[in-house]
Design a protein around this motif. Structure first.
Motif, PDB file in Angstrom:
ATOM      1  N   LYS A   1      45.356  44.622  70.990  1.00  0.00           N
ATOM      2  CA  LYS A   1      44.490  45.745  70.492  1.00  0.00           C
ATOM      3  C   LYS A   1      43.224  44.888  69.983  1.00  0.00           C
ATOM      4  CE  LYS A   1      47.371  49.528  69.552  1.00  0.00           C
ATOM      5  NZ  LYS A   1      48.784  48.967  69.821  1.00  0.00           N
ATOM      6  N   ILE A   2      43.422  43.728  69.765  1.00  0.00           N
ATOM      7  CA  ILE A   2      42.212  43.163  69.271  1.00  0.00           C
ATOM      8  C   ILE A   2      41.170  42.765  70.391  1.00  0.00           C
ATOM      9  CG2 ILE A   2      41.381  40.855  68.395  1.00  0.00           C
ATOM     10  CD1 ILE A   2      43.066  40.961  66.243  1.00  0.00           C
TER      11      ILE A   2
ATOM     12  N   MET B   1      63.411  37.117  66.220  1.00  0.00           N
ATOM     13  CA  MET B   1      62.031  36.480  66.602  1.00  0.00           C
ATOM     14  C   MET B   1      61.372  36.945  67.885  1.00  0.00           C
ATOM     15  SD  MET B   1      61.278  34.526  64.226  1.00  0.00           S
ATOM     16  CE  MET B   1      60.250  33.038  64.877  1.00  0.00           C
TER      17      MET B   1
ATOM     18  N   GLU C   1      51.438  42.838  70.850  1.00  0.00           N
ATOM     19  CA  GLU C   1      50.671  44.165  70.644  1.00  0.00           C
ATOM     20  C   GLU C   1      49.307  43.888  69.643  1.00  0.00           C
ATOM     21  OE1 GLU C   1      51.672  46.610  72.318  1.00  0.00           O
ATOM     22  OE2 GLU C   1      53.620  46.413  72.903  1.00  0.00           O
ATOM     23  N   TRP C   2      49.530  43.350  68.829  1.00  0.00           N
ATOM     24  CA  TRP C   2      48.291  43.105  67.766  1.00  0.00           C
ATOM     25  C   TRP C   2      47.202  42.572  68.570  1.00  0.00           C
ATOM     26  CZ3 TRP C   2      47.062  38.116  66.372  1.00  0.00           C
ATOM     27  CH2 TRP C   2      45.897  37.867  65.401  1.00  0.00           C
TER      28      TRP C   2
ATOM     29  N   GLY D   1      42.500  49.964  74.339  1.00  0.00           N
ATOM     30  CA  GLY D   1      43.997  50.313  73.792  1.00  0.00           C
ATOM     31  C   GLY D   1      45.157  50.228  75.144  1.00  0.00           C
TER      32      GLY D   1
ATOM     33  N   GLN E   1      55.577  42.026  68.835  1.00  0.00           N
ATOM     34  CA  GLN E   1      54.696  42.763  68.296  1.00  0.00           C
ATOM     35  C   GLN E   1      53.129  42.107  67.865  1.00  0.00           C
ATOM     36  OE1 GLN E   1      54.872  45.711  67.394  1.00  0.00           O
ATOM     37  NE2 GLN E   1      57.000  46.279  67.904  1.00  0.00           N
ATOM     38  N   LEU E   2      53.312  40.734  67.856  1.00  0.00           N
ATOM     39  CA  LEU E   2      52.225  40.073  67.535  1.00  0.00           C
ATOM     40  C   LEU E   2      51.215  40.017  69.010  1.00  0.00           C
ATOM     41  CD1 LEU E   2      53.316  36.599  66.020  1.00  0.00           C
ATOM     42  CD2 LEU E   2      51.848  38.557  64.982  1.00  0.00           C
TER      43      LEU E   2
ATOM     44  N   TYR F   1      61.261  39.995  68.622  1.00  0.00           N
ATOM     45  CA  TYR F   1      60.415  41.371  68.475  1.00  0.00           C
ATOM     46  C   TYR F   1      59.198  41.017  67.610  1.00  0.00           C
ATOM     47  CZ  TYR F   1      63.708  42.977  71.334  1.00  0.00           C
ATOM     48  OH  TYR F   1      64.836  43.167  72.370  1.00  0.00           O
ATOM     49  N   VAL F   2      59.281  39.815  66.837  1.00  0.00           N
ATOM     50  CA  VAL F   2      58.348  39.419  65.911  1.00  0.00           C
ATOM     51  C   VAL F   2      56.957  39.087  67.146  1.00  0.00           C
ATOM     52  CG1 VAL F   2      57.244  37.909  64.484  1.00  0.00           C
ATOM     53  CG2 VAL F   2      59.358  38.733  63.938  1.00  0.00           C
TER      54      VAL F   2
END
Lengths: 517, 326, 375
Positions: free
Chosen positions: C185-186, C172, C181-182, C191, C178-179, C174-175
């Motif tokens: 980017k938004i 969890m 990171e998402w 970047g 990654q969220l 790393y989930v």
């Protein structure tokens, strides 16, 4: 004279402050079956574990074939061709029979595929029936035991130790086992069997060694002795227990069980069609070989065991407050322990597993008292004052030997642990009190204290259920004795008239009965 | 077509460190040790190889490709073996909590890698924050013979440095040893039920040490592969990222079977880089990279619901063993 | 563990006891356990000192002085040390109830990040559209809820199917990363790997008495007291202990074990989420995958080293933060790599982890008995 196959001299082992074995001597002749006899907690298993290299003795010497040896690990034990079949099987569930049998053995074939063949060969030699490719988790208890024995034979053991092998077997299975043992004896193996079933001792052994409270008493030729003498040596005095037994006064039905059926995880029936009632003011004994459904029965009542079918009804005593004349029936079926308590059912339960279930070993006496009562009241905080008082009271009235109420219970001795547990359960003022093996592992004094406590409860009109293993105790303490065998009731006897032999017979009545762990 | 081949190639290269790591961790876990220090050990393996290679490259002697491989590899094995030994000493001999020890080892290992990486970078007075062992890397990256002559087959199967094949060979060997040999049987017994294994005369301590150290060394090779082959011999601090944890995830995905780990590692590798090959917006990339973890969680849930005995974690995983515990 | 290192029958059949024989200690006096730990910390400091000396050539005393300067050298440093301390302590407090229940939550990092992410998302999407005071409430709620969700999810599966919680919570993390990171980017089209105060410019809590970190310190101090009381005196805390010690006992007395597991992890996750809120919403007004900075993992060690006692945790987290800050100072002073502090932390942890053995077990050497008898 030929040297003994195995000889122990003055072996002593402590666990913390507890002395498990004190200056024990033991000698095993070549090619004989030696029974080691002793009550629960007499140090038999500890002694055997030292021979098998599981424990290391604090003091003493071990000789094999007349030569002194050090057995520091199971590996050393194998080196001296000693093999032990433990009471609790040491098998790996996800492995096959063959894999378990060859585990840890160093021999020329490294490939596992060869193992199946060699296991088959040994099975045939001694007449075992076993599929070497079957996984342990799919096996019955007696199959597992067969694997254990094969394991030892595969290693070429000359000295075999069997720790209570018959406790989990049906009579037929026991007979088969004894046949195998005789064949092994003919093959020149020396065998030690631990048991406390006297008729088995008489049937299978050549000689009997007796232990009592961790001390060695004597070794006698089986042919030159009888059950009475052995019993006397085992318990130290004649088995006149002299437990007080009063006649039940005004028995009223308190618990009624009808058509109770349960299954275990593997969907094997553990109780089938069990029906009986328990009355206030009596002690109902439950007899049976280990795993005949005793645990399932008590746990069904306590709300810990899912029920397939059947009814469990509790009759609350009529009181002036609720104004009822008759006792009010309460259905206990499919209730959780909390629901049962919330229904006002006064049910106390002293489980078999004291430190694993009844008490929390790492908590002190006060917190253990609180297990039953902490939920009371609306506060989000626990109130340690009443449990503290209760703890002090129990320590005082039951003479619990402890440094204080804040001592973790795991540091108390077995008898004192049990006093704490029984004390707590009785303090809840039960209408029905269930106790599973309440004197197991206890010394004589503590045992009598427990008997007295149960008797007091009986005199107060409590319905007491006593699950026991010692038939002498059952026949002297209980008003009625219910015998379970393979999950079925095979008889309900009058405790005052029942003969031990009669009970023994009922305990082994059902053919191919279910024995579970 | 070309892009698919490149994708598969990159997926395999991405997957290889994971494969080393997961094979190592499977062997370790089969002994009952849940080594959460694997990410740290992979860093240590990588940096140890780099240190060895660095001194060899800068030693002034003429480089030959045999030593160019041998020295970094030996150093990586030594470094990761020592780190695993430390883990064993604490958890097996001193019976410390495995989770805590593993996490401490990862903290230490990542720090160790970045510290010495940073120091080497300073030693060469390089302007870039990285260190480069391009010459040595060539030896690692040398493809198999005929790779260029056999078209697609050559590109897909023969074009990698030797460590890619080594990872597969080790995984297969581990799979065979675990299921078909006495050694594997004994090791699995230790992980399932150390008391039983002990009673059967298996030296539990030796197996735990052996499996954990060998497992750690294999994982260390993953770190080495990453720097010497995948990154062309370039060390950059923290570049290895979360691959160590991905390797631990892979162990679950492979339900503790190294051979499934081979496929799993390339799948994870593919997912890791998939965003480069499909047309998605920048922001979706992390969500794709999240997939391996999500898939692992789903696998973990499924095996616990199905309760099939053969796919469960080793029964004693995470538990210390003390013979006389009563 | 092969307790018996060596066993052989010597010449003339003379027996030899095993060289080392290990037994479990029963009831270690407190002074002794404190002494053993103190020795371990002392030894670790010596090793760290020697190591630092090797890298820097400086003399040990001045190295220790640098450590001290790094952590407490001036008011600013003290505040910063305090901030690090309370965040680490807060997360350690969060994981403690679960650990006491023997639920090995290795997912604190992810739970903190989930809380931080939810906070940042509120700041980003709702900032400027609703009043700041209301935004802060929404941020807090969202942060706590997100952390709680991250905690409850593994707990539900653990309670229902006994899904391995160590591995589940680990994944969890790393989930959550990654969220983030998402989100980065938004929120930041350039970047960059951090979204900072220039983007997250709404929902800032005013500094308390002009001190940036004071609010966090007060929150965590209150939290320490709360967890201490919760575990020791509340019914929930009592249930947690029982479940942790023996699930069988818990069922016997009628504790709803799945409920306790889920409730406790909800609390753990919620506190982690709160820490995420403090980090992102109150302190830095920025978020990155490194926001928790591995403290989710360090906190596990803090809690374990303190034997799950919230008061001891203040000390263990202080020790780790002191070493971390000190090592940073040393690495700046001597131009070493910043990762030096991780190495130092690692070493001290190894020593403390190892010393627990000598508290729980007694090592008897051969000849122990003979000596006794001769006396």
């Amino acid at each position: 004279m030929e040297a003994y196959a195995l000889e122990l001299k003055k072996v002593t082992k402590h666990f913390g402050s507890i002395v498990a074995n004190k200056n024990v001597n033991l000698a095993l002749r070549k090619g004989e079956i030696l029974a080691v006899l002793g009550e629960n907690g007499s140090g038999k298993t500890t002694l055997m574990n030292m021979i098998a290299g599981i424990y290391f003795p604090d003091e003493g010497e071990i000789y094999i074939n007349g030569e002194q040896v050090i057995i520091a690990s199971p590996k050393d034990a194998f080196k001296y061709k000693i093999g032990m079949v433990h009471q609790h099987f040491r098998l790996i569930d996800v492995f096959t029979a063959a894999e378990n049998i060859v585990l840890g053995v160093k021999n020329e074939n490294k490939r596992l595929s060869k193992a199946v063949e060699s296991v088959k060969a040994i099975s045939e030699k001694y007449g075992f029936e076993l599929d070497p490719k079957k996984k342990i988790y799919e096996m019955s208890v007696s199959e597992k035991q067969t694997v254990e024995i094969l394991k030892v034979l595969y290693r070429g053991a000359d000295i075999l130790i069997l720790d209570e092998p018959t406790a989990v077997l049906t009579p037929q299975e026991t007979k088969k086992l004894f046949d195998v043992m005789r064949r092994m004896k003919e093959d020149g193996k020396s065998i030690i069997i631990i048991t406390h079933k006297m008729h088995e001792v008489m049937e299978i052994s050549d000689r009997v060694a007796i232990l009592r409270k961790g001390e060695y008493i004597d070794t006698v030729e089986t042919a030159a002795t009888d059950e009475n003498q052995l019993t006397e040596m085992m318990v130290g005095k004649k088995v006149a227990l002299n437990i007080d037994r009063t006649d039940p006064v005004n028995p009223k039905e308190r618990l009624r069980i009808t058509g109770l059926n349960t299954v275990n995880k593997e969907n094997v029936k553990t109780l089938s069609d069990v029906s009986f009632s328990v009355y206030g003011g009596e002690i109902l004994g439950i007899a049976g070989i280990a795993g005949s459904g005793q645990r399932e029965l008590l746990e069904s009542v306590a709300g810990l065991q899912p029920i397939e079918s059947g009814e469990i009804t509790y009759f609350a005593p009529a009181t002036k407050e609720n104004g009822t004349e008759d006792d009010e029936p309460v259905n206990l079926r499919d209730k959780t322990p909390i629901q049962i308590r919330d229904l006002g059912v006064r049910l106390s339960f002293v489980p078999e597993d004291r430190l694993g279930m009844g008490l929390v070993g790492n908590m002190d006496i006060i917190d253990n008292m609180m297990l039953r009562s902490y939920r009371g009241g609306r506060s989000v905080f626990v109130d340690r004052k009443p449990p503290h008082e209760l703890a002090d009271e129990i320590i005082k009235s039951l003479e619990v030997v402890t440094p204080g109420a804040t001592t973790p219970v795991r540091r108390l001795s077995g008898g004192n642990v049990q006093k704490v547990l029984v004390g707590r359960e009785i303090a809840a003022a039960p209408t029905v009190l269930m106790a599973a093996y309440p004197v197991r592992g206890l010394d004589i004094n503590s045992s009598y204290m427990i008997y007295n406590l149960l008797n007091q409860q009986k005199e107060h009109g409590v319905a007491v259920i006593f699950v026991g293993e010692d038939l002498d105790v059952l026949t002297e303490l209980c008003d009625r004795i219910l015998v379970l065998c393979g999950g079925k009731i095979t008889g309900i006897l009058d405790g005052r008239k029942a003969k031990k032999e009669e009970i023994g017979l009922l305990m082994t009545k059902v053919e191919g009965g279910i024995a579970n762990e | 077509m070309d892009i698919i081949i490149t994708f598969i190639q990159r997926a395999i290269m991405q997957g290889t460190p994971l494969l080393f790591g997961s094979t190592g961790e499977i062997i370790t876990e089969k002994s009952g040790n849940l080594n959460l220090g694997i990410p740290g050990i992979m860093y240590i393996g990588g940096i140890s190889g780099v240190i060895g290679g660095f001194f060899y490259q800068n030693s002034g002697v003429r480089l030959n490709s045999f030593l160019a491989i041998l020295i970094p590899t030996a150093c990586a094995l030594l470094g990761s073996a020592l780190a695993s030994l430390l883990y064993c000493f604490l958890t097996v001999t001193l019976r410390a909590n495995q989770n805590v020890t593993g996490l401490a080892l990862t903290t230490f290992g990542v720090g160790f890698g970045n510290f010495f990486g940073g120091s080497l970078i300073r030693l060469v007075n390089s302007d870039t924050p990285s260190i480069s062992l391009v010459t040595l890397s060539k030896a690692f990256r040398k493809p198999l013979p005929f790779a260029e002559d056999l078209g697609v087959f050559g590109e897909l199967f023969l074009s990698y440095g030797f460590m890619v094949y080594l990872a597969v060979i080790i995984a297969i060997a581990a799979g065979v040893i675990l299921t078909k040999t006495r050694l594997g049987l004994n090791l699995r017994a230790v992980g399932e039920n150390p008391a039983t294994a002990d009673a059967a005369g298996i030296n539990v301590t030796a197996y735990k040490y052996g499996a954990t150290v060998i497992g750690g060394m294999i994982a260390g090779l993953g770190g080495l592969y990453y720097v010497m082959d995948y990154s062309n011999g370039g060390w950059e601090n923290n570049a290895f990222g979360d691959r160590g944890w991905l390797a631990i995830a892979l162990v679950i995905f492979a339900v503790w079977k190294p051979i499934i780990g081979i496929i799993g590692s390339y799948l994870f590798g593919g997912l890791y880089i998939l965003y480069n090959y499909i047309n998605v917006s920048m922001s979706v990339q992390p969500l794709i990279q999240m997939l391996p973890y999500v898939v692992t969680i789903i696998v973990l849930i499924l095996i616990s619901i199905r309760k099939k005995r053969e796919t469960q974690p080793p029964a004693s995983l995470g538990q210390p063993y003390f013979r006389e515990e009563r | 563990m092969n307790d018996v290192k060596k066993s052989e029958v010597g010449k003339h059949g003379q027996k030899r006891e095993p060289l080392i024989h290990i037994t479990k200690r029963v009831g270690v006096p407190i002074w002794k356990s404190i002494m053993i730990r103190a020795i371990a910390i002392g030894a670790a400091l010596v090793v760290c000192g020697v190591l630092t000396m090797l890298f820097t050539g400086d003399n040990p005393l001045s190295i220790y002085a640098s450590f001290f300067v790094g952590a407490f050298g001036d008011p600013q440093k003290i505040w910063f040390t305090m901030q690090n301390l309370v965040i680490l302590l807060g997360i350690a407090l969060a994981v403690t109830p679960a650990f006491k229940m023997k639920f090995w939550n290795t997912g604190a990092e992810g739970q903190v990040l989930a809380g931080g992410l939810a906070t940042a998302m509120c700041m980003f999407w709702l900032g400027g559209k609703i009043p700041d005071w209301f935004l802060i409430i929404v941020m807090l709620t969202a942060g706590v809820a997100a952390g709680m969700l991250w905690g409850i999810l593994p707990a539900v599966f653990k309670a229902k199917w006994n899904t391995n919680e160590t591995l589940f919570t680990l994944m969890m993390n790393y989930v959550a990363i990654q969220l983030i990171e998402w989100f980065l980017k938004i929120a930041d089209k350039t970047g960059s790997n951090t979204v900072g105060p220039t983007v997250l410019k709404y929902g800032w809590l005013p500094d308390l008495f002009g001190q940036k970190y004071l609010f966090n310190i007060i929150v965590v101090a209150a939290l320490t007291v709360f967890i201490y009381i919760y575990l020791k005196y509340s019914k929930h805390g009592y249930e947690i202990s029982v479940v942790g010690e023996s699930e069988k006992t818990a069922r016997y007395i009628g504790i709803n074990v799945p409920k306790v597991i889920i409730r406790t992890m909800a609390l753990s996750g919620a506190i982690c989420g709160l820490m995420g809120f403090l980090l992102v919403g109150v302190t830095s007004h920025s978020i990155s995958a490194d926001t928790a900075g591995g403290r989710g993992f360090t906190a596990i060690m803090v809690s374990w080293l303190a034997q799950f006692n919230p008061i001891f945790m203040v000390l263990t987290s202080l020790l780790l933060v002191f070493l971390g800050r000190g090592a940073e100072e040393v690495s700046t002073k001597f131009d070493l790599n910043q990762s030096f502090s991780d190495i130092v932390t690692g070493i001290i942890l190894f020593f403390i982890i190892g010393c627990e053995f000598f508290i729980r077990y007694k090592v008897n050497f051969r000849g122990h008995h003979e000596k006794k008898e001769n006396n």
